[in-house]
Design an enzyme around this catalytic site. Structure first.
Site, PDB file in Angstrom:
ATOM      1  N   ARG A 242      10.243  -3.169  -2.803  1.00  0.00           N
ATOM      2  CA  ARG A 242      10.729  -2.030  -2.135  1.00  0.00           C
ATOM      3  C   ARG A 242      12.450  -2.209  -2.409  1.00  0.00           C
ATOM      4  NH1 ARG A 242       6.384  -0.651  -2.566  1.00  0.00           N
ATOM      5  NH2 ARG A 242       5.000  -0.012  -0.873  1.00  0.00           N
ATOM      6  N   GLU A 271      14.325   6.490  -3.226  1.00  0.00           N
ATOM      7  CA  GLU A 271      13.277   7.318  -4.086  1.00  0.00           C
ATOM      8  C   GLU A 271      13.030   8.564  -3.603  1.00  0.00           C
ATOM      9  OE1 GLU A 271       9.601   4.877  -4.486  1.00  0.00           O
ATOM     10  OE2 GLU A 271      10.927   3.135  -4.734  1.00  0.00           O
ATOM     11  N   HIS A 289       8.833   3.733 -10.029  1.00  0.00           N
ATOM     12  CA  HIS A 289       7.511   3.261  -9.289  1.00  0.00           C
ATOM     13  C   HIS A 289       6.199   3.395  -9.907  1.00  0.00           C
ATOM     14  CE1 HIS A 289       6.924   2.282  -4.716  1.00  0.00           C
ATOM     15  NE2 HIS A 289       5.943   1.890  -5.362  1.00  0.00           N
TER      16      HIS A 289
HETATM   17  C1  8YV Z   1       2.534   2.470  -4.880  1.00  0.00           C
HETATM   18  C2  8YV Z   1       2.887   0.360  -4.326  1.00  0.00           C
HETATM   19  O1  8YV Z   1       1.335   2.743  -3.936  1.00  0.00           O
HETATM   20  O2  8YV Z   1       0.952  -0.434  -3.598  1.00  0.00           O
HETATM   21  C3  8YV Z   1       2.074  -0.401  -3.061  1.00  0.00           C
HETATM   22  O3  8YV Z   1       2.774  -0.703  -2.319  1.00  0.00           O
HETATM   23  O4  8YV Z   1       4.107   0.530  -4.211  1.00  0.00           O
HETATM   24  C4  8YV Z   1       2.417   0.974  -5.360  1.00  0.00           C
HETATM   25  O5  8YV Z   1       1.208   0.587  -5.526  1.00  0.00           O
HETATM   26  C5  8YV Z   1       2.286   3.434  -6.058  1.00  0.00           C
HETATM   27  O6  8YV Z   1       3.026   3.252  -7.240  1.00  0.00           O
HETATM   28  C6  8YV Z   1       2.554   4.835  -5.728  1.00  0.00           C
HETATM   29  O7  8YV Z   1       4.015   4.912  -5.133  1.00  0.00           O
END
Ligand code: 8YV
Length: 348
Positions: A242, A271, A289
């Site tokens: 993150r 983001e 992302h």
């Molecule tokens: C996002 C992710 O869900 O699973 C997670 O925590 O960060 C990714 O898989 C995906 O990229 C959509 O933002």
């Protein structure tokens, strides 16, 4: 008279054939366009439904569930769930779920792709070529850092971190060091070829450092100017966790002044905005992302979220046992035997 069917909200357009499965049990209100919601709009939608399938962009906290008499389940599309206030959902007896496991290898692939692209200056070299700078040829053009045989550092050794360790140790002959909230069992360390070290030692030893720890306020800007100063100036940093874990301005400064060789970033603090200070740099590889974004994996994530929502609302073959519940206590409060696994954050 027959009972009205429960109603569910799907916050973003997803694979229609998978969302259609919800229609077997529920009335479905599904977004037809990609939508950036205000908190009030999220609250408004949640107030009308029994369950919701949401993406990481929809924050669901105490305020959003203050007036939701019917809501029983919020199912997240992602293994990370810092967009959900699980404690608030639990207090309200609302089941929360995420999508672990199905995205592990795909996300580890992307982490490795960013590592290689940053270390070997792939996107920088491509841009340079496209801009017509190739000739005259020089032996010292685009010198990068080796990946094979170097030291791979991993911060956050859950499932995805372990996937990266396997790729590094077994695919590229890398020495793997890691730091995690808790040390892995010795046999797992041995299989992965990974050695546990303290946080500072990790920063100091890594030639390539991959961040894969869950976000919480405790780790906000964990990688700050001080931490970056402990890294080798030849090192690369990859963040697929993150954005908030890294102080992006401190990172941009270190990259601009040669205190860090390169970075690969798939996640950002603001983001979908990316800081101009990062956009201006050539030695940073930026992706929007896309960690889990392969067709197979994104479909598997939606299918799992659909299963979670169906089960959390007491329908389908796993009624009452969502495959990846985050708050078993809310399941119990909802009158189900606790069948959903409790997934703890550092298992991602
Ligand atoms: C996002 C992710 O869900 O699973 C997670 O925590 O960060 C990714 O898989 C995906 O990229 C959509 O933002």
């Amino acid at each position: 008279m027959t009972e009205p069917r429960p109603r569910v909200w799907v916050s973003q357009p997803l694979f229609d054939d998978l969302v259609a499965r919800l229609g077997e049990h529920f009335d479905v209100v599904a977004a037809s366009d990609i939508t950036q919601y205000t908190p009030e709009q999220v609250a408004h939608h949640l107030a009308q439904v029994d369950g919701a399938l949401v993406s990481l962009n929809e924050k669901v906290g105490a305020a959003e569930i203050a007036g939701v008499p019917r809501l029983r389940a919020v199912c997240n599309l992602g293994v990370g769930y810092n967009n959900l206030d699980v404690d608030a959902l639990s207090r309200a007896g609302i089941v929360a779920t995420n999508t672990p496991d199905v995205l592990t290898e795909t996300t580890a692939d992307l982490g490795f792709a960013l590592l290689m692209a940053a270390a070997r200056r792939v996107t920088e070299a491509e841009r340079w070529l496209r801009e017509g700078h190739w000739g005259p040829w020089s032996f010292e053009t685009m010198l990068g850092m080796d990946v094979h045989g170097s030291t791979l550092g991993i911060l956050g050794m859950g499932r995805i971190g372990q996937g990266i360790a396997r790729r590094g140790a077994h695919g590229f002959g890398m020495k793997v060091v890691y730091h995690n909230r808790s040390r892995l069992p010795q046999d797992v360390e041995r299989d992965l070829g990974a050695r546990y070290v303290g946080f500072d030692a990790l920063l100091q030893q890594a030639d390539h450092l991959v961040l894969m720890l869950p976000y919480s306020p405790d780790v906000h800007h964990l990688i700050d100017a001080q931490a970056l100063a402990k890294m080798k100036p030849t090192a690369t940093l990859v963040n697929i966790a993150r954005g908030g874990i890294v102080d992006e301005l401190a990172l941009a400064d270190a990259l601009a002044h040669g205190r860090l060789a390169a970075a690969g970033l798939d996640v950002f603090e603001g983001e979908p905005q990316v800081r101009p200070e990062l956009l201006a740099l050539r030695n940073v590889v930026l992706t929007p992302h896309i960690g889990s974004a392969s067709l197979t994996t994104r479909r598997a994530m939606v299918a799992l979220a659909v299963d979670n929502l169906t089960a959390a609302l007491g329908a389908g073959p796993h009624a009452g046992e969502p495959p990846s519940a985050l708050n078993a206590e809310a399941l119990k409060a909802a009158g189900f035997a606790v069948g959903g696994k409790k997934i703890i954050a550092d298992k991602r």
